[in-house]
Motif scaffolding. Structure first.
Motif, short mmCIF file in Angstrom:
data_model
loop_
_atom_site.label_atom_id
_atom_site.label_comp_id
_atom_site.label_asym_id
_atom_site.label_seq_id
_atom_site.Cartn_x
_atom_site.Cartn_y
_atom_site.Cartn_z
N PRO A 2 29.24 35.52 30.84
CA PRO A 2 29.84 36.23 31.99
C PRO A 2 30.66 35.34 32.91
CG PRO A 2 27.53 36.83 31.71
CD PRO A 2 27.78 35.70 30.77
N ASP A 3 30.27 34.07 33.09
CA ASP A 3 30.96 33.29 34.12
C ASP A 3 32.36 32.84 33.70
OD1 ASP A 3 29.99 31.50 32.27
OD2 ASP A 3 29.37 30.00 33.73
N THR A 4 32.62 32.79 32.41
CA THR A 4 33.95 32.35 31.97
C THR A 4 34.82 33.52 31.50
OG1 THR A 4 33.07 31.88 29.78
CG2 THR A 4 33.16 30.04 31.33
N PHE A 40 36.35 35.82 33.48
CA PHE A 40 37.26 36.44 34.45
C PHE A 40 38.35 35.53 35.00
CE2 PHE A 40 33.15 38.67 34.65
CZ PHE A 40 33.57 39.93 34.23
N PHE A 41 38.48 34.32 34.48
CA PHE A 41 39.60 33.51 34.97
C PHE A 41 40.87 33.95 34.25
CE2 PHE A 41 40.32 30.23 31.69
CZ PHE A 41 39.20 30.40 30.91
N ARG A 56 41.24 36.58 31.11
CA ARG A 56 41.61 37.99 31.36
C ARG A 56 42.75 38.43 30.45
NH1 ARG A 56 41.39 36.28 36.89
NH2 ARG A 56 43.60 36.69 37.20
N ILE A 72 31.93 41.77 41.43
CA ILE A 72 32.24 40.46 42.04
C ILE A 72 33.62 39.97 41.61
CG2 ILE A 72 31.63 37.99 42.06
CD1 ILE A 72 28.69 38.77 42.27
N PRO A 73 33.94 39.95 40.32
CA PRO A 73 35.28 39.45 39.98
C PRO A 73 36.41 40.31 40.56
CG PRO A 73 34.10 40.20 38.01
CD PRO A 73 33.11 40.16 39.12
N LEU A 83 38.95 38.73 43.32
CA LEU A 83 40.37 38.56 42.99
C LEU A 83 41.28 39.35 43.92
CD1 LEU A 83 40.31 38.79 39.10
CD2 LEU A 83 41.05 36.83 40.46
#
Lengths: 334, 334
Positions: free
Chosen positions: B250-252, B254-255, B259, B275-276, B280
């Motif tokens: 999950p942590d990688t 949304f950059f 995306r 959160i993402p 953003l």
């Protein structure tokens, strides 16, 4: 005063550590904004790696950290530690495990003796260390043990504009919820507040404490950990004169205007902390360990086996880690 | 062809709905990029609100949606529905609850009849509706019931560059983990894929399915829901020719570069998705309901009682919701 240099560990020799170290040194030659560091690594393998990766970095073998400052302008200082195994990019060799661990020990020893200002660690490959008998979940716990610290050290992730501290870390999410406790939140938030004062020169750190549930539970209608666990921790912290507030709805805690309202966000689980950091700034995130008697930072990425040796690894996170370590050590007067 | 106008509901009259509607109309007068809409609201209260909030917006009472297009260039069209209660900013009056609900029903009826192209809803204040006997958790479920849809509709949040769909939504995190199921992931991902084709003109939508645990469980060492629940859902989806991949850490996910690899992220819980998005782009996020027989969007914020009536509310999210609704309806040929 001449500050002591930073001690950079080799990390896993099959990963990107050597390459990003050399690129960080090159960046320093260009803009003079990189603090003096030396790497604890195998001189020969770095020389070969420089050729493979197409990096024109002169290397200077040094015997003691004190020599680093003198050579740094013209070459990357290397405290030579020969590797018994191979160092093929992408292929970890278990024969090197002891040397990888020893480089970390050396960095801690030199920092403890004042010969180095801080420890900066390159990424390790845990599996190869476990197989060699390494008994710690990761870097952080190993460093705590070397430092003789018996409380669990605290992991803070930072990028420009945001600092996050997860209270629970490398456990499954269900387990994280089960083990979340008021005491842990209080301990970790207190250590964070202390470090923000000492290492980051923030006189009165403001801590935003996230809730666990959507909308921070919305008055108990979506989970009650805010009332039973998080809220009581915030009360205790305020009793201890820590400027903590919350429980904050997690989804609205990380946009720009919200971030301006605190110095660090205390997060209840790994991804609550890591998703915003990595979404905002994947390249420049730095991992800082709080609660140790010395300063330790590291780039917030792994060994990146898939691109190791290709010359494509970015030194951005390591550069940010080196600069942050130097700033923190300065403030401690290291 | 003259497309039908969008039906915008009043939402809670004590909230920012009226103000952001008027500001959206003003934005349209300036740049011609706002689709024709009409609001179902009390003409007199809007007139007063315009004065209080310092907004110079001419209003035109209309009898049918068909009149909206003709007046939109010179005035904001209002399908007049008188409010029996007061409309004091920040103070919800329960006497208005029935009118608030009725405006939603009217929007759905007009859209079903083809007189309106889509439903765009202003934020409601749930408590005041619950007290008046409203038996639905929120807008989405009420709309599904009005549409005679018996499967649970799907909430998608979007901002420029990111679409997220939470599989579990407004329940506590522990409960979300307990109720997470392979079937729900499959159903929700399928509805998402269908909608991306039909409403967003994406021929072969790529769905990134997030894991539940840190690092997507790292091979079961930090939770096993990836093996027992998420992985099997991805297999089923692929068997159904849905281009789904994961479980993704999950942590990688949304950059920026990550995306670019998918059209929507299927998320396991509320904050993993929210959160993402809110980190953003807090201002322009839009809430879209998938799986209904008509198009429905809404701004991704609440009634904002604390600033209602002050003239400070931003119409950005409503504008994005109006534009998205118009685009989606166009693609459906509504």
């Amino acid at each position: 005063m001449t500050a002591a240099p930073l001690a950079l560990t080799m990390g896993e020799p099959a990963g990107v550590g050597g390459e990003i170290a050399m690129k960080a040194w090159l960046a320093g030659r260009e803009d003079d904004q990189v603090p003096v560091f030396f790497i604890i690594d195998d001189l020969d393998r770095l020389q070969k790696l420089g050729k493979t990766a197409g990096l024109d970095v002169p290397l200077a073998g040094i015997e003691t950290p004190a020599e680093a400052a003198g050579v740094f302008a013209s070459a990357m200082p290397v405290l030579h530690r020969p590797l018994p195994g191979t160092a093929v990019p992408g292929e970890a060799d278990q024969k090197n495990a002891a040397a990888v661990i020893s480089a970390i020990e050396t960095a801690v020893t030199l920092t403890g003796a004042g010969e180095a200002a801080a420890v900066v660690t390159n990424p390790i490959h845990k599996k190869v260390l476990y197989d060699a008998g390494f008994a710690f979940p990761g870097h952080t716990e190993f460093l705590a043990s070397l430092a003789g610290v018996h409380t669990s050290p605290v992991m803070m992730l930072t990028c420009p504009g945001l600092r996050v501290v997860p209270v629970t870390v490398h456990v499954g999410l269900a387990e994280a919820i089960k083990t979340l406790s008021t005491d842990d939140i209080v301990t970790i938030a207190s250590i964070t507040a202390e470090s923000l004062k000492r290492d980051f020169a923030i006189a009165r750190p403001r801590l935003a404490v996230a809730g666990l549930n959507p909308h921070a539970g919305e008055g108990g209608s979506m989970g009650n950990e805010e009332q039973t666990i998080v809220g009581p921790a915030i009360e205790k912290l305020r009793d201890m004169s820590v400027d903590a507030f919350g429980p904050c709805p997690p989804d609205t805690l990380f946009f720009e205007a919200a971030r301006a309202g605190y110095d660090a966000a205390i997060c209840m689980y790994h991804d609550q902390a890591l998703i915003p950091i990595k979404t905002l700034d994947f390249e420049n995130a730095v991992n800082v360990t709080l609660g140790l008697p010395f300063v330790r930072t590291s780039p917030d990425h792994g060994t990146a086996f898939e691109i190791a040796g290709s010359g494509r690894a970015s030194p951005a996170s390591l550069l940010a880690a080196l600069r942050m370590a130097a700033d923190m050590a300065d403030r401690r007067g290291a």
